[in-house]
Scaffold this motif. Structure first.
Motif, PDB file in Angstrom:
ATOM      1  N   TYR A   1       0.957  -1.207   0.048  1.00  0.00           N
ATOM      2  CA  TYR A   1      -0.020  -0.055   0.036  1.00  0.00           C
ATOM      3  C   TYR A   1       0.829   1.450  -0.113  1.00  0.00           C
ATOM      4  O   TYR A   1       1.814   1.351   0.781  1.00  0.00           O
ATOM      5  CB  TYR A   1      -0.932   0.071   1.170  1.00  0.00           C
ATOM      6  CG  TYR A   1      -1.908  -1.060   0.887  1.00  0.00           C
ATOM      7  CD1 TYR A   1      -2.971  -0.871   0.218  1.00  0.00           C
ATOM      8  CD2 TYR A   1      -1.843  -2.259   1.906  1.00  0.00           C
ATOM      9  CE1 TYR A   1      -4.105  -1.785   0.197  1.00  0.00           C
ATOM     10  CE2 TYR A   1      -2.752  -3.096   1.789  1.00  0.00           C
ATOM     11  CZ  TYR A   1      -3.855  -2.913   0.881  1.00  0.00           C
ATOM     12  OH  TYR A   1      -4.836  -4.020   0.836  1.00  0.00           O
ATOM     13  N   GLN A   2       0.466   2.013  -1.058  1.00  0.00           N
ATOM     14  CA  GLN A   2       1.125   3.416  -0.973  1.00  0.00           C
ATOM     15  C   GLN A   2       0.519   4.594  -0.203  1.00  0.00           C
ATOM     16  O   GLN A   2      -0.822   4.688  -0.536  1.00  0.00           O
ATOM     17  CB  GLN A   2       1.473   3.954  -2.451  1.00  0.00           C
ATOM     18  CG  GLN A   2       2.182   5.118  -2.722  1.00  0.00           C
ATOM     19  CD  GLN A   2       2.312   5.451  -4.151  1.00  0.00           C
ATOM     20  OE1 GLN A   2       2.293   4.324  -4.888  1.00  0.00           O
ATOM     21  NE2 GLN A   2       2.347   6.586  -4.514  1.00  0.00           N
ATOM     22  N   CYS A   3       1.008   5.063   0.753  1.00  0.00           N
ATOM     23  CA  CYS A   3       0.326   5.860   1.762  1.00  0.00           C
ATOM     24  C   CYS A   3       0.741   7.032   1.919  1.00  0.00           C
ATOM     25  O   CYS A   3       2.008   7.661   1.642  1.00  0.00           O
ATOM     26  CB  CYS A   3       0.332   5.209   3.014  1.00  0.00           C
ATOM     27  SG  CYS A   3      -0.037   3.308   3.135  1.00  0.00           S
ATOM     28  N   SER A   4      -0.023   8.354   2.346  1.00  0.00           N
ATOM     29  CA  SER A   4       0.341   9.392   2.929  1.00  0.00           C
ATOM     30  C   SER A   4       0.297   9.306   4.367  1.00  0.00           C
ATOM     31  O   SER A   4      -0.916   8.937   4.763  1.00  0.00           O
ATOM     32  CB  SER A   4      -0.373  10.678   2.399  1.00  0.00           C
ATOM     33  OG  SER A   4      -0.604  10.804   0.889  1.00  0.00           O
ATOM     34  N   VAL A   5       1.268   9.680   4.945  1.00  0.00           N
ATOM     35  CA  VAL A   5       1.238   9.464   6.497  1.00  0.00           C
ATOM     36  C   VAL A   5       2.214  10.608   6.970  1.00  0.00           C
ATOM     37  O   VAL A   5       3.190  11.069   6.413  1.00  0.00           O
ATOM     38  CB  VAL A   5       1.941   7.976   6.893  1.00  0.00           C
ATOM     39  CG1 VAL A   5       3.351   7.865   6.506  1.00  0.00           C
ATOM     40  CG2 VAL A   5       2.016   7.891   8.502  1.00  0.00           C
ATOM     41  N   SER A   6       1.747  11.296   7.936  1.00  0.00           N
ATOM     42  CA  SER A   6       2.613  12.076   8.902  1.00  0.00           C
ATOM     43  C   SER A   6       3.318  11.455   9.789  1.00  0.00           C
ATOM     44  O   SER A   6       2.980  10.731  10.795  1.00  0.00           O
ATOM     45  CB  SER A   6       1.495  13.073   9.779  1.00  0.00           C
ATOM     46  OG  SER A   6       2.452  13.978  10.479  1.00  0.00           O
ATOM     47  N   LEU A   7       4.756  11.635   9.708  1.00  0.00           N
ATOM     48  CA  LEU A   7       5.815  11.033  10.697  1.00  0.00           C
ATOM     49  C   LEU A   7       6.052  11.953  11.762  1.00  0.00           C
ATOM     50  O   LEU A   7       7.360  11.634  12.275  1.00  0.00           O
ATOM     51  CB  LEU A   7       6.981  10.491   9.691  1.00  0.00           C
ATOM     52  CG  LEU A   7       6.677   9.482   8.582  1.00  0.00           C
ATOM     53  CD1 LEU A   7       7.869   9.292   7.836  1.00  0.00           C
ATOM     54  CD2 LEU A   7       5.961   8.180   9.116  1.00  0.00           C
ATOM     55  N   GLY A   8       5.277  13.006  12.127  1.00  0.00           N
ATOM     56  CA  GLY A   8       5.404  13.833  13.208  1.00  0.00           C
ATOM     57  C   GLY A   8       6.124  15.121  12.677  1.00  0.00           C
ATOM     58  O   GLY A   8       6.449  15.939  13.804  1.00  0.00           O
ATOM     59  N   THR A   9       6.342  15.405  11.497  1.00  0.00           N
ATOM     60  CA  THR A   9       7.080  16.514  11.186  1.00  0.00           C
ATOM     61  C   THR A   9       5.879  17.544  10.743  1.00  0.00           C
ATOM     62  O   THR A   9       6.454  18.701  10.490  1.00  0.00           O
ATOM     63  CB  THR A   9       7.886  16.312   9.788  1.00  0.00           C
ATOM     64  OG1 THR A   9       6.906  16.010   8.818  1.00  0.00           O
ATOM     65  CG2 THR A   9       8.937  15.402  10.075  1.00  0.00           C
ATOM     66  N   GLY A  10       4.512  17.310  10.648  1.00  0.00           N
ATOM     67  CA  GLY A  10       3.537  18.006  10.379  1.00  0.00           C
ATOM     68  C   GLY A  10       3.238  18.126   8.928  1.00  0.00           C
ATOM     69  O   GLY A  10       1.978  18.701   8.610  1.00  0.00           O
ATOM     70  N   ALA A  11       3.949  17.417   8.184  1.00  0.00           N
ATOM     71  CA  ALA A  11       3.611  17.288   6.775  1.00  0.00           C
ATOM     72  C   ALA A  11       3.344  15.801   6.416  1.00  0.00           C
ATOM     73  O   ALA A  11       4.061  15.050   7.155  1.00  0.00           O
ATOM     74  CB  ALA A  11       4.770  17.848   5.834  1.00  0.00           C
ATOM     75  N   ASN A  12       2.606  15.497   5.509  1.00  0.00           N
ATOM     76  CA  ASN A  12       2.515  14.135   5.177  1.00  0.00           C
ATOM     77  C   ASN A  12       3.379  13.830   4.202  1.00  0.00           C
ATOM     78  O   ASN A  12       3.964  14.547   3.201  1.00  0.00           O
ATOM     79  CB  ASN A  12       1.027  14.133   4.472  1.00  0.00           C
ATOM     80  CG  ASN A  12      -0.065  13.995   5.361  1.00  0.00           C
ATOM     81  OD1 ASN A  12       0.159  13.603   6.511  1.00  0.00           O
ATOM     82  ND2 ASN A  12      -1.267  14.140   4.943  1.00  0.00           N
ATOM     83  N   VAL A  13       4.038  12.518   4.305  1.00  0.00           N
ATOM     84  CA  VAL A  13       4.940  11.944   3.147  1.00  0.00           C
ATOM     85  C   VAL A  13       4.367  10.749   2.595  1.00  0.00           C
ATOM     86  O   VAL A  13       3.753   9.970   3.235  1.00  0.00           O
ATOM     87  CB  VAL A  13       6.220  11.818   3.942  1.00  0.00           C
ATOM     88  CG1 VAL A  13       6.910  13.341   4.118  1.00  0.00           C
ATOM     89  CG2 VAL A  13       6.266  10.527   4.915  1.00  0.00           C
ATOM     90  N   GLY A  14       5.008  10.530   1.530  1.00  0.00           N
ATOM     91  CA  GLY A  14       4.553   9.150   0.793  1.00  0.00           C
ATOM     92  C   GLY A  14       5.315   7.949   1.263  1.00  0.00           C
ATOM     93  O   GLY A  14       6.670   8.194   1.231  1.00  0.00           O
ATOM     94  N   ARG A  15       4.705   6.923   1.466  1.00  0.00           N
ATOM     95  CA  ARG A  15       5.618   5.716   2.066  1.00  0.00           C
ATOM     96  C   ARG A  15       4.728   4.643   1.363  1.00  0.00           C
ATOM     97  O   ARG A  15       3.598   4.366   1.221  1.00  0.00           O
ATOM     98  CB  ARG A  15       5.650   5.827   3.629  1.00  0.00           C
ATOM     99  CG  ARG A  15       6.517   6.690   4.161  1.00  0.00           C
ATOM    100  CD  ARG A  15       7.785   6.553   3.926  1.00  0.00           C
ATOM    101  NE  ARG A  15       8.770   7.518   4.574  1.00  0.00           N
ATOM    102  CZ  ARG A  15       9.185   8.739   3.999  1.00  0.00           C
ATOM    103  NH1 ARG A  15       8.919   9.085   2.958  1.00  0.00           N
ATOM    104  NH2 ARG A  15       9.972   9.322   5.094  1.00  0.00           N
TER     105      ARG A  15
END
Length: 98
Positions: free
Chosen positions: A61-75
């Motif tokens: 699954y290709q996701c948009s997730v916030s890793l705590g930086t305040g911005a969503n990243v693709g993973r």
């Protein structure tokens, strides 16, 4: 969800050396499913942008997730690992904030 669950492992991008490309289904904006992703010991909500079905029948699954930086990243994460869990399906809407 258990604190002993290992963090999700990100899947590296596909290359030609991997063989045939996976089949990709991109979810429409209004009906994206969601996952919980464990990262740095915390369960995070992720919105699924696309599902990849690999020739070995595995799913990522290709996701948009916030890793705590305040911005969503693709993973991209492979399904079936303990650090990736179902949150909600397509057309079910997003879960309320915790």
């Amino acid at each position: 969800m258990s604190d002993e669950t290992p963090d999700a492992v990100e899947q590296r991008p596909w290359t030609e050396a991997d063989g045939p490309e996976p089949d990709v289904h991109v979810y429409p904006h209004e009906s994206k499913p969601g996952l919980y992703i464990k990262s740095n010991g915390k369960w995070l909500r992720a919105v699924v942008d696309a599902r990849h079905i690999h020739p070995d029948r595995g799913v990522s699954y290709q996701c948009s997730v916030s890793l705590g930086t305040g911005a969503n990243v693709g993973r991209t994460y492979r399904w079936g690992q303990p650090g990736v869990r179902y949150a909600y399906g397509p057309n079910q809407g997003r879960l309320p904030d915790d």
